[in-house]
Structure formats: C-alpha cells, structure tokens
Design a protein around this motif. Structure first.
Motif, mmCIF file in Angstrom:
data_model
loop_
_atom_site.group_PDB
_atom_site.id
_atom_site.type_symbol
_atom_site.label_atom_id
_atom_site.label_comp_id
_atom_site.label_asym_id
_atom_site.label_seq_id
_atom_site.Cartn_x
_atom_site.Cartn_y
_atom_site.Cartn_z
ATOM 1 N N GLY A 1 -11.102 -5.654 -3.394
ATOM 2 C CA GLY A 1 -12.466 -5.662 -3.550
ATOM 3 C C GLY A 1 -12.981 -6.104 -4.910
ATOM 4 N N ALA A 2 -12.063 -5.490 -5.958
ATOM 5 C CA ALA A 2 -12.316 -5.587 -7.545
ATOM 6 C C ALA A 2 -11.929 -6.985 -7.811
ATOM 7 N N LEU B 1 -17.623 -9.353 1.901
ATOM 8 C CA LEU B 1 -17.955 -9.619 0.385
ATOM 9 C C LEU B 1 -17.060 -10.953 -0.103
ATOM 10 N N HIS C 1 -13.096 3.956 9.789
ATOM 11 C CA HIS C 1 -13.004 3.638 8.236
ATOM 12 C C HIS C 1 -12.441 2.263 8.138
ATOM 13 N N THR D 1 -15.943 -5.110 5.512
ATOM 14 C CA THR D 1 -17.020 -5.173 4.350
ATOM 15 C C THR D 1 -16.096 -6.120 3.547
ATOM 16 N N ALA E 1 -15.478 -1.077 -5.920
ATOM 17 C CA ALA E 1 -14.615 -1.494 -6.482
ATOM 18 C C ALA E 1 -15.061 -3.173 -7.123
ATOM 19 N N THR F 1 -8.100 5.080 -7.551
ATOM 20 C CA THR F 1 -8.050 3.784 -7.642
ATOM 21 C C THR F 1 -9.387 2.906 -8.558
ATOM 22 N N PHE G 1 -24.688 -9.992 2.619
ATOM 23 C CA PHE G 1 -23.356 -9.489 2.884
ATOM 24 C C PHE G 1 -22.229 -9.859 2.057
ATOM 25 N N ARG H 1 -7.194 9.365 -3.355
ATOM 26 C CA ARG H 1 -6.582 7.990 -3.730
ATOM 27 C C ARG H 1 -7.448 6.916 -4.192
ATOM 28 N N ARG I 1 -14.380 -0.512 9.174
ATOM 29 C CA ARG I 1 -15.695 -0.922 8.480
ATOM 30 C C ARG I 1 -15.139 -1.448 6.909
ATOM 31 N N VAL I 2 -13.974 -0.801 6.312
ATOM 32 C CA VAL I 2 -13.548 -1.456 5.142
ATOM 33 C C VAL I 2 -13.233 -2.909 5.354
ATOM 34 N N GLY J 1 0.777 -1.335 -0.100
ATOM 35 C CA GLY J 1 -0.046 -0.051 0.034
ATOM 36 C C GLY J 1 0.930 1.308 0.054
ATOM 37 N N ARG K 1 -16.007 -4.220 -11.319
ATOM 38 C CA ARG K 1 -15.303 -5.423 -11.834
ATOM 39 C C ARG K 1 -16.303 -6.587 -12.249
ATOM 40 N N THR L 1 1.140 2.937 -6.108
ATOM 41 C CA THR L 1 0.350 1.916 -5.742
ATOM 42 C C THR L 1 -1.007 2.411 -5.313
ATOM 43 N N ALA L 2 -1.975 1.671 -5.991
ATOM 44 C CA ALA L 2 -3.538 2.091 -5.755
ATOM 45 C C ALA L 2 -3.799 1.786 -4.354
ATOM 46 N N ASP L 3 -5.191 1.895 -3.884
ATOM 47 C CA ASP L 3 -5.364 1.489 -2.754
ATOM 48 C C ASP L 3 -5.922 0.193 -2.547
ATOM 49 N N PRO L 4 -4.869 -0.545 -1.773
ATOM 50 C CA PRO L 4 -5.097 -2.159 -1.925
ATOM 51 C C PRO L 4 -6.311 -2.735 -1.364
ATOM 52 N N ILE L 5 -7.205 -1.999 -0.624
ATOM 53 C CA ILE L 5 -8.347 -2.458 0.109
ATOM 54 C C ILE L 5 -9.402 -2.584 -1.344
ATOM 55 N N LEU L 6 -9.433 -1.605 -2.268
ATOM 56 C CA LEU L 6 -10.230 -1.611 -3.361
ATOM 57 C C LEU L 6 -9.629 -2.489 -4.443
ATOM 58 N N ILE L 7 -8.437 -2.631 -4.727
ATOM 59 C CA ILE L 7 -7.838 -3.945 -5.420
ATOM 60 C C ILE L 7 -8.411 -5.300 -4.935
#
Ligand SMILES: Cc1cc2nc3c(=O)[nH]c(=O)nc-3n(C[C@H](O)[C@H](O)[C@H](O)COP(=O)(O)O)c2cc1C
Lengths: 325, 436
Positions: free
Chosen positions: A64-65, A99, A88, A95, B88, B119, B32, B115, A91-92, A51, B92, A56-62
């Motif tokens: 998720g993606a 997921l 935050h 989440t 995100a 992303t 969830f 950021r 929660r992230v 991270g 995808r 580097t992009a935000d790893p939590i979003l990578i």
C-alpha cells in the motif's frame, strides 16, 4: 568459421519475452520502498513482498505504501492465512487491488505457523497444528471462504444513479452465508469487486510432501526452484516461474518456464548488475502495463464472477423484489 | 478575548464521496483508486490539520427493514475499503499530517494488529495512530466465525487485555535493538529482542513482534468511548479522544471528566487531547450559509433514511416496526454504541421518530456561517470548553466541503492565531503535544 552473435537469451517478441518478478527482502523499510520504485521504473512485472521472517513488516502495508511511487509494477504480498481470518484477507487484498487499479497478488504461504495467536473463543486456529493434511484442508476451506466474499458483489453492482437516488443495486450484492469445516463467514464483503475480480494467486511448488496440495492446485502462478520441475508444474497451472536465487540472477539460464522470480539479491554490486545490465536485456523497454493478471498471461475466465452461494437461503438479505421477479 | 490555540482533526473513511453533488466529477465510481483520498489528505496537511481519522466497520448493515436496501441506496457504511491499507498509502503521500486508522479489538488478534500498526508507524516516520474500537454489530461478528458480539462491558474487559498484549509486543524490541552493523555482521541485537509470553484470560501471544514499534515506541492511541467503561478506557490509554457531547457545556463536562479520570490514575491530563465533533455549514455570506443549512434540514426523507441506516449500522436497531409518528419506545436498547443511544434519546425527548430523525445531524453544536464566522464560533466554544480541538465531520465528503474547510475556515482560524501554521515536530505525538 566466424562465430555468430550469441543468441538473445529469449525471443525478442514482446509476447514471449520472459516475465520478471522480484522478491524484495528484509531490511530497512525506506530502502525497500525505494527499491520497489526502482524496479517499477526498470519495468519489472511484479515485486513479491515476503511476510514470514524476523524483522519483516506486514507486506500488505508495504505494498500500500509503495503503490503511489511505483505506479506500474504488480504488488504481491506473501500472507500466511493463519495470522488473520478470511474476511480480513479478502478485504485487504481487495483494497490493495482497488488502490493499485488491478495490480494486487497474493503469494499464499500455508506452512505451519510459527506464531502463537489464540483467543478464548472456540474458533479453529492453526496455532500449534503441525498435521499437514489438516492444514491443507483448512487452507482449502479458507480459500473457499475468501472466494465467496470476492464473489459477493456482482459486476455492475455500483450504479451511482443520481436521478434514482441509488448508489448500489442491492440485487447485485449477495450474502454468501459461507460455512466450512474450519471457517465460517456470513458476508457479503463490504466492498465491491476489485479491478481484477480477485488478486492473482501464486504459490511455490512443490510444497513439502503433500502432493496436489490446495495451494498448488488453486494457484494461478507456480514458482519452481529448478528447471526440472517446470513441466510437472505446468500440468497444474498455466504460468510457471523459475526462481533464480542470488548470483544465479546474474546470468539467467534458458528455461521453458514463462519467466523468472529473482530472489536473494541483496549484495549491492550484484543488485546493480542485475538491475542495470541483466534486466534491460530481458524486459521490453517500456515495461508491460495493465492488470497484473493480463501481464502474467492468465486466462480471463479464471477471474470471472461466479455466484458466491449456489443455494441462497430464502431469507438472505438480497432477496429483494428484484431477485424474485 | 480569544481562546488559546487549538487543533483540527478530520473525520474520514474509505467510503463513497458525496456522489450527488453537481461537483462530483468522476469520483463516485473512481474513488476506489485512492486519488480522491490522496487529494483530500494533502489538502488537510496544507491547511494545518493534526490528523485524519479513518473510521471503520466490518459489515454491510442489513438490519433496517431486514434488508441492505436503504444502506446500499445511500452508501454510508458500505462499500468501505480497509483503512489500514489505505493509511499506509496516505502516509507515503504526505509528510507531516497524522493518519489515524480504526481497527476493532474484537476482530483482530493482538499480534496481527501490533504488527500492522508498527509497520505503518515505521513507514510513516511516527505519524500513525490507532483508533481503538470494540465494534458494535453482530453482523460483523458473523463475518468472523462468531454468532454474536460479546456484551458491551465484556468487550472493554477484552480490550483492556488486548491493549496490554499489544503494548507488550510493541515493547518487545528494546531501545537500540537494531544495530545494522556491517562490521560485526549483526543486524539486530538478540538480547534486546525478548518474547512477551502474554497469557491473559482472553488472549495469548508469545512474541516478540517481528518488527520494532518505530518512532516513540508506539503509535498514537485514539478512542471514542462515551460510556463510563469507554471513558475509563480512554482516560487510561488514549492520546486523542473523539466525542460528540451535547453543546459547549456538554463538551466541557466531558473533557473535565476525562481529565479527572486521567488524574485519578496518575496520568498528566494534558497528555490527552479531546476532539469534539462538529459539522460546520459554510457559505460565502452569512445568508448563503443560513440557506444551505435550511436546505440541509429540508431534505427530511433523505435525512430520515440516513439516520435509519446509522442506527442499523452502529446499534443494530431496526426502527421499521415502530410507529414513526410516536416517540422512541422505552423498550429500544442496544449492545452497540450504548452511550450514544442514550444521548439521542435525551436530545429527541418528546419528538416522534420521524420528526426527530429527519432533523438530526451528527454534531456537538451547530455552526453555520462564513469561514470567519465559523472561526469566531469555534473561538467562543473553545473559550468555554478550555481547549484541545475539533473533529470536522462533513459526511459524505465532497471536494467542495474539503475546500470550504481547508481554504476557508482553516485560514480564518490561522488569522486569529487559533490554528497551527506549520508542523514543528516529525511525529504525530510530538505535534499533538507541541502545546497544551
Ligand atoms: C467520532 C467518533 C468516531 C467513531 N468511530 C468509530 C469507528 O470507526 N468504528 C466503530 O466501530 N466505532 C466508532 N465509534 C464508536 C466508539 O468507539 C464508541 O463505541 C461509541 O462512542 C460508544 O461508546 P461506548 O463504547 O463507550 O459505549 C466512534 C465514535 C465517535 C464519537
């Protein structure tokens, strides 16, 4: 004398086969996502998403993606606590754990921040703080705040009782009222306990000059960079990984650690060799499944629910009749 | 005569689906894991929606009766998972539809927010949007180490600065900064990556961002301000505006006002698309729809409780001390969604709290009918308003309601030439502006 077949790198019995984690680094985002899907297919236990560096992009979003096209692999985000408040982060990661049906991890990185992130309030921030002891105390506070949030919903809080018209049992949601030296969070978190209870926490060891620092004493998994450190790390935690950087990953050495974290493999030829030749010899053919914490052989009780606030204030939200009965 | 083509957006969130319907399946406890939302967004894409907007808030409301009981009973505001992480994932799982996630300028830092959205803008190939909100609850502030939320207009002052800082960060990677040049060995051109050195009254951020902003140089900006401050902010920054005006006349007034404010500061008003919130009630026959609508209003106690949670969450108003059989007292005020309270007050004029709130639905205008009947009502509304789009709000969402919209109303609109049948552009901004 006939030479015996070389011994397999480690015992073939599934339970003791080495864990393999992989650090997916930098570069084009689509390539990273493709690589995560490929490592998932090969059966790697988890990928670590760094991270901190430039580009580097935000790893939590990578994470998720990647989660849908990589349906088995653990997804571990390297997050600095200093970039976002505990609410935050709790929660992230909650989440992501939901997921991914329980595959989330957090590589904690409490190093001094290179980012300047301040506002006009008098809340403490790590910007410009270089005193390692202060940062360590702040990180202990941060982790305690996150833990209070992760424990603010008891198991079984969701009832979805159509007959009774009740979605959540309010008696099982507590207000932590967390107040620490650096951070305060009223809570509760606005989501229930995630499948693992909380994400798996990993840290590199040792970190800097601080002995017995917060990160290593709270981590479920420690990552060491040399075999000589394995036994000392084991005194701190149950699961230890040996980091193999670059070409070292081409021929994993025998180790008393529980497995490897492979990093720095960006050269395409080396990448191909490790993924297609080395990994099949290390991993069970179908890969491991289930919760990340189970795959990393972590004790379940380390993830049990504990009351977020042992001394709830009398006017707490959850002081409903049910609590008082 | 028919209206010019317009757009559909979807009001979504990471909350529990409609958990009492007989068609609930396993979703009430399993949503969830993301499957419910992935299925939903793929259906919306199939039907030609421009975007899904993922609403957000950062607390478990416990204002009404001083307890979270009624909130957690109905699960309208909590549990709610993080929309940015979900965005995100949803990006995808799709190829064309826009994904707009809500994030509060009051509780993020500009660097972190810039950021995160950069992303996803990269991950999605330019299909992400940020719904800029300033939050409305002290309870949320208390989750971030503050006792109280800053006051309403001050939040917009801060948001202006926040926006400036974020835009600076998105601009910190110049065009062509990424070389990925194997020959020279340079990945990025350092001369094109510049610090921002932003220093405002409220925020400081050095920059540069550690990632380029992605397609179009920024995500789409969405906003829903209703107050004069909110409208100015929206007219200055937003590509997409969400609103719940009163009827077609109110929607026309709102849209004209936004366009006027935009023109005053030198913006082309056509760059802004205003989406009016509607909650169509659809049936196989007109009579079927009327019956469903009557049944909706007949759930008086349910509707009343839900509105109480709504006011508790977005305005932190606890109506429980007031006599439910009298009108809203004049002394009731809010630091939350100010303009919204005034709208409701007007709409409920004269009615008692119980009567007014048990018959209240979040909508610009009532639409009830067959899929084709709804299409006709939308057509008529849009002829009066002049254009842009509708935001479909069917809370809580069920798979059945999604199907009524994606396989009933949307195709009916397409048959009338009022809704897109495909996506001409790769990015959300491109598709939003593919026609006026
Ligand atoms: C359709 C719609 C969606 C909204 N979504 C959110 C949201 O997700 N989170 C939030 O805090 N506020 C949300 N709001 C509130 C607005 O951001 C805004 O605060 C409100 O409309 C009142 O306007 P004002 O801020 O100008 O007083 C929404 C409003 C509307 C109309």
């Amino acid at each position: 004398m006939p030479t015996a077949d070389p011994a397999p790198p480690l015992a073939a019995e599934t339970g003791t086969q080495p864990l393999v984690l992989w650090s997916v680094e930098g570069g084009d985002l689509r390539r990273q996502l493709a690589s995560i899907a490929e490592l998932d297919a090969v059966g790697v236990d988890a990928v670590v998403l760094p991270g901190g560096s430039l580009a580097t992009a935000d790893p939590i979003l990578i994470a998720g993606a990647a989660s849908r096209r990589a349906p088995r692999v653990g997804l571990i985000a390297s997050l600095s606590p200093w970039l976002q408040p505990p609410f935050h982060t709790a929660r992230v990661l909650g989440t992501l754990d939901a997921l991914t049906r329980g595959r989330a991890g957090w590589l904690v990185d409490p190093a001094p921040t290179k980012f300047s992130a301040t506002d006009d309030t008098d809340r403490w921030t790590a910007s410009g703080v270089s005193d390692l002891a202060e940062l360590d105390r702040a990180f202990a506070d941060y982790l305690a705040a996150a833990a209070a949030l992760w424990n603010s919903w008891q198991p079984g809080a969701l009832v979805a009782d159509v007959g009774g018209g009740q979605y959540v049992d309010p008696a099982k949601v507590q207000v932590p009222h967390y107040r620490g030296e650096f951070f305060s969070v009223r809570g509760p978190l606005n989501m229930p306990r995630s499948p693992q209870g909380r994400p798996v926490i990993l840290a590199r060891w040792p970190i800097g000059a601080v002995v017995n620092d917060t990160a290593s004493s709270h981590a479920d998994v420690l990552i060491v960079s040399q075999q000589a450190d394995v036994s000392a790390a084991r005194n701190q935690t149950a699961t230890v990984l040996l980091e193999l950087h670059g070409t070292a990953a081409g021929a994993p050495p025998a180790t008393t650690a529980d497995g490897y974290l492979i990093s720095g493999v960006s050269d395409p030829a080396l990448y191909g060799h490790v993924v297609h030749t080395v990994l099949p010899g290390l991993l069970p053919p179908t890969g491991r499944r289930g919760l990340l914490r189970e795959r990393l052989r972590l004790p379940a009780d380390a993830f049990d629910w504990t009351a977020p606030n042992p001394n709830p204030t009398p006017n707490a939200t959850s002081a409903t009749t049910k609590d008082l009965e | 005569m028919t209206a010019d083509p317009f757009r559909l957006g979807w009001f979504g969130n990471l909350t529990a689906p409609e958990w009492k319907t007989p068609y609930r399946g396993n979703d009430p406890l399993t949503w969830f894991n993301g499957d419910f939302h992935v299925d939903m967004v793929r259906n919306l894409e199939r039907a030609g929606f421009d975007f899904i907007m993922l609403e957000d808030s950062l607390m478990v409301p416990d204002i009404y009766q001083g307890s979270a009981e009624i909130e957690l009973k109905h699960a309208r505001y909590a549990p709610k998972m993080d929309p940015v992480v979900a965005a995100a994932m949803l990006a995808r799982a799709t190829k064309h539809i826009g994904i707009i996630a809500t994030a509060s300028s009051t509780f993020y830092h500009p660097y972190q927010l810039a950021r995160q959205f950069a992303t996803i803008n990269n991950l999605s190939g330019g299909r992400v949007g940020w719904n800029v909100v300033t939050s409305s609850e002290d309870r949320a502030a208390q989750n971030f180490g503050l006792e109280k939320l800053p006051e309403h207009d001050l939040r917009y002052d801060m948001a202006e600065e926040f926006m400036e800082a974020v835009k600076g960060l998105w601009g910190s990677w110049g065009e062509g900064a990424i070389l990925a040049d194997a020959e020279s060995g340079y990945y990025a051109d350092y001369e094109k990556v510049q610090p921002v050195h932003y220093e405002g009254e409220y925020y400081k951020t050095r920059g540069p961002l550690n990632i380029p902003a992605g397609p179009n140089g920024r995500p789409v900006i969405c906003q829903a301000g209703g107050s004069p401050r909110g409208r100015d902010f929206a007219a200055r920054h937003a590509d997409v505006i969400l609103a719940i005006p009163n009827g077609a006349a109110g929607a026309k007034e709102y849209r004209d006002d936004i366009r006027r404010r935009a023109a005053l500061i030198g913006r082309n008003p056509d760059e802004i698309k205003v989406f009016s919130v509607v909650y169509p009630i659809v049936g196989e026959t007109a009579r079927d729809a009327e019956e469903k609508n009557a049944a909706w209003y007949a759930r008086k106690q349910h509707n009343f409780e839900v509105q109480m949670t709504h006011f508790a969450a977005t305005m932190e108003i606890d109506f429980s001390p007031y006599d439910p059989d009298l009108p809203i007292p004049d002394e009731v005020s809010t630091n939350g969604h100010q303009s919204t309270l005034e709208i409701w007050r007007k709409q409920l004029a004269g009615k008692t709290i119980r009567e007014g709130f048990s018959g209240m639905r979040v909508q610009t205008t009532e639409m009830v009918g067959t899929p084709d009947g709804i299409a006709a009502q939308m057509d008529e509304f849009m002829q009066e308003v002049g254009g842009d789009g509708f935001l479909i709000y069917g809370q809580p969402i069920s798979r059945q309601y999604v199907a009524e919209m994606t396989d009933g109303v949307a195709p009916a609109l397409q048959r009338r030439g009022l809704l897109r049948t495909g996506y001409a552009h790769d990015t959300l901004l491109g598709n939003l502006n593919s026609f006026n």
